[in-house]
Design a protein around this motif. Sequence first.
Motif, PDB file in Angstrom:
ATOM      1  N   TYR A   1       4.399   4.590   8.961  1.00 39.01           N
ATOM      2  CA  TYR A   1       4.765   4.612   7.550  1.00 39.01           C
ATOM      3  C   TYR A   1       6.255   4.354   7.361  1.00 39.01           C
ATOM      4  O   TYR A   1       7.076   4.719   8.198  1.00 39.01           O
TER       5      TYR A   1
ATOM      6  N   HIS B   1       2.206  14.003   7.582  1.00 41.51           N
ATOM      7  CA  HIS B   1       2.478  14.089   6.138  1.00 41.51           C
ATOM      8  C   HIS B   1       1.316  14.771   5.441  1.00 41.51           C
ATOM      9  O   HIS B   1       0.231  14.906   6.003  1.00 41.51           O
TER      10      HIS B   1
ATOM     11  N   SER C   1       2.368   2.200   3.587  1.00 40.07           N
ATOM     12  CA  SER C   1       1.517   2.060   4.773  1.00 40.07           C
ATOM     13  C   SER C   1       1.350   0.560   4.976  1.00 40.07           C
ATOM     14  O   SER C   1       0.552  -0.076   4.290  1.00 40.07           O
TER      15      SER C   1
ATOM     16  N   ARG D   1       0.857  -1.195   0.000  1.00 34.58           N
ATOM     17  CA  ARG D   1       0.000   0.000   0.000  1.00 34.58           C
ATOM     18  C   ARG D   1       0.891   1.243   0.000  1.00 34.58           C
ATOM     19  O   ARG D   1       1.588   1.510   0.983  1.00 34.58           O
TER      20      ARG D   1
HETATM   21  P1  ATP Z   1      -5.861   4.010   8.529  1.00 32.28           P
HETATM   22  O1  ATP Z   1      -6.539   3.924   7.193  1.00 32.28           O
HETATM   23  O2  ATP Z   1      -5.314   2.696   8.987  1.00 32.28           O
HETATM   24  O3  ATP Z   1      -6.701   4.686   9.550  1.00 32.28           O
HETATM   25  P2  ATP Z   1      -4.095   5.939   7.302  1.00 32.28           P
HETATM   26  O4  ATP Z   1      -5.294   6.574   6.662  1.00 32.28           O
HETATM   27  O5  ATP Z   1      -3.047   6.801   7.908  1.00 32.28           O
HETATM   28  O6  ATP Z   1      -4.545   4.924   8.402  1.00 32.28           O
HETATM   29  P3  ATP Z   1      -3.752   4.703   4.801  1.00 32.28           P
HETATM   30  O7  ATP Z   1      -5.220   4.377   4.708  1.00 32.28           O
HETATM   31  O8  ATP Z   1      -2.781   3.658   4.351  1.00 32.28           O
HETATM   32  O9  ATP Z   1      -3.340   5.035   6.269  1.00 32.28           O
HETATM   33  O10 ATP Z   1      -3.522   6.037   3.987  1.00 32.28           O
HETATM   34  C1  ATP Z   1      -2.269   6.624   3.788  1.00 32.28           C
HETATM   35  C2  ATP Z   1      -2.503   8.048   3.296  1.00 32.28           C
HETATM   36  O11 ATP Z   1      -3.250   8.024   2.072  1.00 32.28           O
HETATM   37  C3  ATP Z   1      -3.344   8.908   4.254  1.00 32.28           C
HETATM   38  O12 ATP Z   1      -2.938  10.257   4.126  1.00 32.28           O
HETATM   39  C4  ATP Z   1      -4.742   8.763   3.728  1.00 32.28           C
HETATM   40  O13 ATP Z   1      -5.534   9.880   4.039  1.00 32.28           O
HETATM   41  C5  ATP Z   1      -4.491   8.691   2.224  1.00 32.28           C
HETATM   42  N1  ATP Z   1      -5.531   7.875   1.584  1.00 32.28           N
HETATM   43  C6  ATP Z   1      -5.950   6.653   1.945  1.00 32.28           C
HETATM   44  N2  ATP Z   1      -6.907   6.192   1.115  1.00 32.28           N
HETATM   45  C7  ATP Z   1      -7.110   7.163   0.194  1.00 32.28           C
HETATM   46  C8  ATP Z   1      -7.966   7.291  -0.958  1.00 32.28           C
HETATM   47  N3  ATP Z   1      -8.806   6.344  -1.314  1.00 32.28           N
HETATM   48  N4  ATP Z   1      -7.875   8.430  -1.668  1.00 32.28           N
HETATM   49  C9  ATP Z   1      -7.013   9.412  -1.340  1.00 32.28           C
HETATM   50  N5  ATP Z   1      -6.178   9.356  -0.271  1.00 32.28           N
HETATM   51  C10 ATP Z   1      -6.221   8.246   0.493  1.00 32.28           C
END
Ligand code: ATP
Length: 181
Positions: free
Chosen positions: A172, A45, A160, A10
């Motif tokens: 991260y 970030h 991630s 991811r």
């Molecule tokens: P979690 O989802 O476990 O609560 P997280 O959101 O920090 O934690 P990720 O979901 O892996 O971790 O997301 C990493 C980054 O990418 C974050 O800044 C998140 O807001 C962004 N992100 C995640 N999914 C999407 C998406 N579908 N579209 C745009 N940005 C996204």
Amino acid sequence: MSHDSGGRRRLFFALRPSARRRALLLTCREHWGCAGRPVHPLDLHLTLLFLGGCREPDCRALLAGAASLRGEPFSLLLDRSGYWPGSRTLWLAPQVVPQALSRLVRDLRRLARRQGLKVPPRSYQPHLTLFRDAGPGQRCPPQPPQPPHWRVRDFVLLESPAGVAFGDGPRYRELGHWPAA
Ligand code: ATP
Ligand code: MG
């Protein structure tokens, strides 16, 4: 390395604050008090492009492609704050999105599309999350008294990791790091 059950990692491109900038952001966060679960300081970030699950060849192509991008340094003034009830996040954002930031995001989207990766269709809303799991009674936080000013000189590719719960440490993992120039 951490892969999901389909062997994918991811990934997302992001801006990461320097240690000095991070300290300013943390000061700003203290002004808001405890309004949810604070993002670990080292995980702070601003997402440029979320890629989701990527296979190893895609990962390699992204690393190579990012290295060949030509951007330019820019300044970000995080002078807007807000709360999204859907994701229950409190964030800071720039009122004005610098053209150099838009161009960098555009180039990253092109790079991902060239690799056959799906990019999010929705419009880009740059923001830096300070708290998660905030609310549901959370009101929009006040504007930061001294909006953190951020001189952006580089961008990163972050992973991630799948199956890693939020704990005491950062989540991260940085896979690549390039100058925005
Ligand atoms: P979690 O989802 O476990 O609560 P997280 O959101 O920090 O934690 P990720 O979901 O892996 O971790 O997301 C990493 C980054 O990418 C974050 O800044 C998140 O807001 C962004 N992100 C995640 N999914 C999407 C998406 N579908 N579209 C745009 N940005 C996204
Ligand atoms: Mg998420």
